[in-house]
Design a protein around this motif. Structure first.
Motif, PDB file in Angstrom:
ATOM      1  N   LEU A 298       1.041  -1.431   0.020  1.00  0.00           N
ATOM      2  CA  LEU A 298      -0.082   0.179   0.022  1.00  0.00           C
ATOM      3  C   LEU A 298       1.348   1.239  -0.574  1.00  0.00           C
ATOM      4  O   LEU A 298       0.664   2.119  -0.605  1.00  0.00           O
ATOM      5  N   GLY A 299       2.557   1.444   0.848  1.00  0.00           N
ATOM      6  CA  GLY A 299       2.762   2.883   0.612  1.00  0.00           C
ATOM      7  C   GLY A 299       3.050   2.707  -0.650  1.00  0.00           C
ATOM      8  O   GLY A 299       3.630   3.945  -1.145  1.00  0.00           O
ATOM      9  N   LEU A 300       4.253   1.520  -1.406  1.00  0.00           N
ATOM     10  CA  LEU A 300       4.371   1.318  -2.708  1.00  0.00           C
ATOM     11  C   LEU A 300       3.363   2.231  -3.413  1.00  0.00           C
ATOM     12  O   LEU A 300       4.079   3.459  -4.302  1.00  0.00           O
ATOM     13  N   VAL A 301       2.112   2.049  -3.710  1.00  0.00           N
ATOM     14  CA  VAL A 301       0.993   1.833  -4.689  1.00  0.00           C
ATOM     15  C   VAL A 301       0.630   3.114  -4.679  1.00  0.00           C
ATOM     16  O   VAL A 301       0.614   4.334  -5.234  1.00  0.00           O
ATOM     17  N   THR A 302       0.967   3.943  -3.603  1.00  0.00           N
ATOM     18  CA  THR A 302       0.631   4.901  -3.027  1.00  0.00           C
ATOM     19  C   THR A 302       1.416   6.727  -3.434  1.00  0.00           C
ATOM     20  O   THR A 302       0.438   7.858  -2.858  1.00  0.00           O
ATOM     21  N   GLY A 303       2.663   5.984  -2.924  1.00  0.00           N
ATOM     22  CA  GLY A 303       3.699   6.531  -2.730  1.00  0.00           C
ATOM     23  C   GLY A 303       3.779   6.769  -1.532  1.00  0.00           C
ATOM     24  O   GLY A 303       4.586   7.775  -1.900  1.00  0.00           O
ATOM     25  N   ALA A 304       3.720   6.637  -0.360  1.00  0.00           N
ATOM     26  CA  ALA A 304       3.563   7.189   0.489  1.00  0.00           C
ATOM     27  C   ALA A 304       4.938   6.736   1.487  1.00  0.00           C
ATOM     28  O   ALA A 304       5.391   7.331   2.384  1.00  0.00           O
ATOM     29  N   LEU A 305       5.320   5.376   0.937  1.00  0.00           N
ATOM     30  CA  LEU A 305       6.285   4.276   1.314  1.00  0.00           C
ATOM     31  C   LEU A 305       7.706   4.148  -0.142  1.00  0.00           C
ATOM     32  O   LEU A 305       7.291   3.249  -0.674  1.00  0.00           O
ATOM     33  N   PRO A 306       7.912   5.813  -0.422  1.00  0.00           N
ATOM     34  CA  PRO A 306       9.310   5.219  -1.842  1.00  0.00           C
ATOM     35  C   PRO A 306      10.185   4.123  -1.432  1.00  0.00           C
ATOM     36  O   PRO A 306      10.566   5.005  -0.811  1.00  0.00           O
TER      37      PRO A 306
ATOM     38  N   THR B  33      -3.883  10.822  -7.507  1.00  0.00           N
ATOM     39  CA  THR B  33      -4.732  10.265  -8.481  1.00  0.00           C
ATOM     40  C   THR B  33      -4.887   8.693  -8.150  1.00  0.00           C
ATOM     41  O   THR B  33      -4.328   7.824  -7.064  1.00  0.00           O
ATOM     42  N   PRO B  34      -6.156   8.320  -8.243  1.00  0.00           N
ATOM     43  CA  PRO B  34      -7.202   7.344  -7.850  1.00  0.00           C
ATOM     44  C   PRO B  34      -5.920   6.229  -8.443  1.00  0.00           C
ATOM     45  O   PRO B  34      -5.578   6.478  -9.721  1.00  0.00           O
ATOM     46  N   VAL B  35      -6.391   5.226  -7.959  1.00  0.00           N
ATOM     47  CA  VAL B  35      -5.570   3.769  -7.559  1.00  0.00           C
ATOM     48  C   VAL B  35      -6.595   3.033  -7.524  1.00  0.00           C
ATOM     49  O   VAL B  35      -6.862   3.518  -6.185  1.00  0.00           O
ATOM     50  N   ALA B  36      -6.232   1.865  -8.264  1.00  0.00           N
ATOM     51  CA  ALA B  36      -7.460   0.542  -7.457  1.00  0.00           C
ATOM     52  C   ALA B  36      -8.364   1.238  -7.115  1.00  0.00           C
ATOM     53  O   ALA B  36      -9.323   0.730  -6.673  1.00  0.00           O
ATOM     54  N   ASP B  37      -8.802   0.943  -8.695  1.00  0.00           N
ATOM     55  CA  ASP B  37     -10.379   2.299  -9.223  1.00  0.00           C
ATOM     56  C   ASP B  37     -11.188   2.420  -8.275  1.00  0.00           C
ATOM     57  O   ASP B  37     -12.149   2.527  -7.636  1.00  0.00           O
ATOM     58  N   GLY B  38     -10.744   3.551  -7.709  1.00  0.00           N
ATOM     59  CA  GLY B  38     -10.713   4.950  -6.616  1.00  0.00           C
ATOM     60  C   GLY B  38     -10.339   4.139  -5.155  1.00  0.00           C
ATOM     61  O   GLY B  38     -11.458   5.315  -4.780  1.00  0.00           O
ATOM     62  N   ARG B  39     -10.127   3.389  -4.433  1.00  0.00           N
ATOM     63  CA  ARG B  39     -10.217   2.995  -3.420  1.00  0.00           C
ATOM     64  C   ARG B  39      -8.541   3.160  -2.762  1.00  0.00           C
ATOM     65  O   ARG B  39      -9.109   3.590  -1.337  1.00  0.00           O
TER      66      ARG B  39
END
Length: 192
Positions: free
Chosen positions: A22-30, A92-98
Motif C-alpha cells: 500500500l505504501g508503494l502504490v500510494t507513494g507514501a513509502l518510496p 491520482t486515484p488507483v485501485a479503482d478509486g479505493r
C-alpha cells in the motif's frame, strides 16, 4: 505455544507486506535504494491540437502557475512556486478509486515550447517526462515522452511494468483534457 508464535509471525509478516505494498502504490513509502536500477521509456505519444502553441502551453501551465479550478485543486497542489519551476503534489486515484496515489514532482516551464517533470517522491524511484510543443499547421503538435526507473533488478522491472501502463494512461487522459480545453479556448472570440 510455538504454534501461536508462528501464527503471530505469519500475521505480522503478512501485515507488513500489505502495508509495504500500500505504501508503494500510494507513494507514501518510496523505495529508492539505487541498486539494480533499470529504466524503461514512457511514450512517446503525439497529439495534434487545433489551438496555438501559447494557448496549449497556458492550459498545461495553469494549474501550476495560475489560478486552478476546484476540480484541479483536488488533483494538483502546488507546494512551492518559483519563476520558472514549481514543486507540486499530484493526487491520482488507483485501485479503482479505493486508494489515492500521491506523487511529488518538480515542473519546469520553458515558454512556449516545453514543460518538464521530474519525480521527487512516488511509487518508483525516478521518472522524467517532457511535453514538447511545436507549431503544426494552424495548431500545435504536443509530444509526450519520458523515462521511468526502478531499483532491485527483475523485481523492480516487474514493478515498473505494473506502474508504467497506469502512469501512461493517466498522462493520456490529461492530454485529452488539455486538447479539449485548448481547442475550446481557441474557438472563443478573442477580446481586443
Amino acid at each position: 505455544m510455538v504454534r501461536i508464535g508462528a501464527v503471530t509471525a505469519v500475521a505480522v509478516a503478512g501485515g507488513s507486506a500489505a502495508a509495504g505494498y500500500l505504501g508503494l502504490v500510494t507513494g507514501a513509502l518510496p523505495l529508492d535504494v539505487g541498486v539494480g536500477r533499470r529504466s524503461r521509456p514512457l511514450g512517446p505519444r503525439t497529439m495534434d491540437i487545433a489551438a496555438p502553441r501559447d494557448v496549449v502551453f497556458d492550459v498545461i501551465a495553469q494549474p501550476y502557475l495560475g489560478r486552478a479550478t476546484r476540480a484541479v485543486r483536488e488533483k494538483v497542489r502546488v507546494l512551492e512556486r518559483g519563476t520558472d519551476m514549481v514543486l507540486a503534489a499530484h493526487r491520482t486515484p488507483v485501485a479503482d478509486g479505493r486508494l489515492t496515489a500521491t506523487t511529488v514532482e518538480t515542473v519546469r516551464f520553458t515558454r512556449p515550447e516545453r514543460i518538464d517533470f521530474r519525480l521527487v517522491r512516488g511509487p518508483v524511484p525516478a521518472v522524467t517526462e517532457s511535453f514538447t510543443l511545436t507549431p503544426h499547421g494552424t495548431g500545435t503538435r504536443l509530444v509526450y515522452e519520458g523515462e521511468l526507473a526502478t531499483d532491485l533488478w527483475r523485481a523492480g522491472q516487474w514493478w515498473g511494468n505494473l506502474v508504467a501502463p497506469r502512469w501512461e494512461a493517466t498522462v493520456a487522459a490529461s492530454l485529452v483534457a488539455v486538447r479539449q480545453e485548448a481547442e475550446r479556448r481557441s474557438s472563443l472570440p478573442r477580446r481586443p
